[in-house]
Design a protein around this motif. Structure first.
Motif, PDB file in Angstrom:
ATOM      1  N   LEU A 100       0.810  -1.173  -0.042  1.00 36.37           N
ATOM      2  CA  LEU A 100      -0.051  -0.026   0.022  1.00 36.37           C
ATOM      3  C   LEU A 100       1.032   1.202   0.067  1.00 36.37           C
ATOM      4  O   LEU A 100       1.834   1.473   0.808  1.00 36.37           O
ATOM      5  CB  LEU A 100      -0.752   0.085   1.330  1.00 36.37           C
ATOM      6  N   THR A 101       0.733   1.906  -0.770  1.00 42.60           N
ATOM      7  CA  THR A 101       1.574   3.324  -1.092  1.00 42.60           C
ATOM      8  C   THR A 101       0.845   4.469  -1.435  1.00 42.60           C
ATOM      9  O   THR A 101      -0.578   4.201  -1.956  1.00 42.60           O
ATOM     10  CB  THR A 101       2.619   3.242  -2.261  1.00 42.60           C
ATOM     11  N   GLY A 102       1.475   5.376  -1.755  1.00 43.52           N
ATOM     12  CA  GLY A 102       0.822   6.734  -2.559  1.00 43.52           C
ATOM     13  C   GLY A 102       1.137   6.851  -3.786  1.00 43.52           C
ATOM     14  O   GLY A 102       1.542   5.710  -4.382  1.00 43.52           O
ATOM     15  N   SER A 103       0.883   7.898  -4.287  1.00 44.76           N
ATOM     16  CA  SER A 103       1.037   7.683  -5.934  1.00 44.76           C
ATOM     17  C   SER A 103       2.414   7.787  -6.322  1.00 44.76           C
ATOM     18  O   SER A 103       2.740   7.614  -7.496  1.00 44.76           O
ATOM     19  CB  SER A 103       0.344   9.048  -6.511  1.00 44.76           C
ATOM     20  N   GLN A 104       3.666   8.021  -5.432  1.00 45.66           N
ATOM     21  CA  GLN A 104       4.813   7.911  -5.899  1.00 45.66           C
ATOM     22  C   GLN A 104       5.311   6.455  -6.192  1.00 45.66           C
ATOM     23  O   GLN A 104       5.951   6.066  -6.873  1.00 45.66           O
ATOM     24  CB  GLN A 104       5.653   8.452  -4.818  1.00 45.66           C
ATOM     25  N   GLY A 105       4.274   5.583  -5.550  1.00 46.94           N
ATOM     26  CA  GLY A 105       4.439   4.081  -5.996  1.00 46.94           C
ATOM     27  C   GLY A 105       5.565   3.537  -5.217  1.00 46.94           C
ATOM     28  O   GLY A 105       6.375   4.012  -4.405  1.00 46.94           O
ATOM     29  N   TRP A 106       5.723   2.126  -5.395  1.00 47.57           N
ATOM     30  CA  TRP A 106       6.778   1.399  -4.646  1.00 47.57           C
ATOM     31  C   TRP A 106       8.056   1.176  -5.441  1.00 47.57           C
ATOM     32  O   TRP A 106       7.994   0.866  -6.563  1.00 47.57           O
ATOM     33  CB  TRP A 106       5.884  -0.168  -4.622  1.00 47.57           C
ATOM     34  N   ILE A 107       9.084   1.586  -4.775  1.00 43.95           N
ATOM     35  CA  ILE A 107      10.303   1.381  -5.265  1.00 43.95           C
ATOM     36  C   ILE A 107      11.159   0.179  -5.316  1.00 43.95           C
ATOM     37  O   ILE A 107      12.388   0.086  -5.705  1.00 43.95           O
ATOM     38  CB  ILE A 107      11.272   2.737  -4.991  1.00 43.95           C
ATOM     39  N   GLY A 108      10.464  -0.587  -4.377  1.00 46.39           N
ATOM     40  CA  GLY A 108      11.393  -1.910  -4.018  1.00 46.39           C
ATOM     41  C   GLY A 108      10.848  -2.797  -5.064  1.00 46.39           C
ATOM     42  O   GLY A 108      10.486  -2.842  -6.112  1.00 46.39           O
ATOM     43  N   GLU A 109      11.428  -4.186  -4.835  1.00 48.56           N
ATOM     44  CA  GLU A 109      11.132  -5.423  -5.667  1.00 48.56           C
ATOM     45  C   GLU A 109       9.481  -5.246  -5.924  1.00 48.56           C
ATOM     46  O   GLU A 109       8.997  -5.280  -4.953  1.00 48.56           O
ATOM     47  CB  GLU A 109      11.503  -6.539  -5.008  1.00 48.56           C
TER      48      GLU A 109
END
Length: 180
Positions: free
Chosen positions: A129-138
């Motif tokens: 669950l993230t904000g609009s910047q998104g997930w930067i991990g795997e």
């Protein structure tokens, strides 16, 4: 000094309506990923697996709302360091078939990313669950990305999504049991 009640009333109304707009956009943009996350979690429970959660700050409060051990968080962080605080718990408790719900408003929280990497290594499923910047991990199995960069609105929407996830998982599990 007289209070500017009209100003404060407008401010309160604007905040509530802005948050409602983010949740409306979340319903449009995320409903399929929310359903998919609920299915992953329900499947884990069906086979006797568990769900682990991790997050920082407001996201930690969300985890705590759903289920987290804050005593461990503070002890490990104090004794070992903060970066590995969630990864260590995933290492100790996670098994193939389990699910990690990784919550990061920014999608960049190092300790949450390390936990997700550990979960992947253990053949666990990962829901983010993230904000609009998104997930930067795997890459996650499912990412629920709130369409906002405003921390307060992202966290408000996360809480709403978490309640929906719980309701869907409960319905998926118990409505199935009623049909057996």
């Amino acid at each position: 000094m007289a209070l500017d009640t009209d100003r404060w009333t407008r401010m309160a109304r604007e905040h509530l309506l802005d948050g409602a707009e983010v949740r409306r956009r979340t319903a449009e943009a995320c409903v399929h990923s929310i359903r998919e996350a609920a299915e992953i979690i329900a499947q884990a429970f069906r086979i006797g697996s568990k769900v682990l959660l991790c997050g920082n700050g407001g996201s930690a409060a969300d985890c705590q709302h759903m289920a987290t051990d804050t005593s461990f968080l503070t002890a490990f962080s104090n004794d070992v360091g903060f970066d590995g605080v969630f990864a260590r718990q995933v290492q100790a408790l996670g098994r193939p078939g389990d699910v990690l719900v990784a919550i990061s408003t920014s999608g960049r929280s190092r300790n949450v990313i390390l936990a997700a990497e550990t979960a992947h290594a253990l053949k666990m499923r990962v829901v983010t669950l993230t904000g609009s910047q998104g997930w930067i991990g795997e890459p996650a199995d499912v990412s629920i990305t709130i369409p906002s960069e405003d921390t307060q609105y992202v966290q408000e929407a996360h809480l709403a999504v978490e309640h929906v996830l719980c309701a869907l998982v409960e319905a998926m599990l118990f409505s199935e049991r009623g049909r057996r």
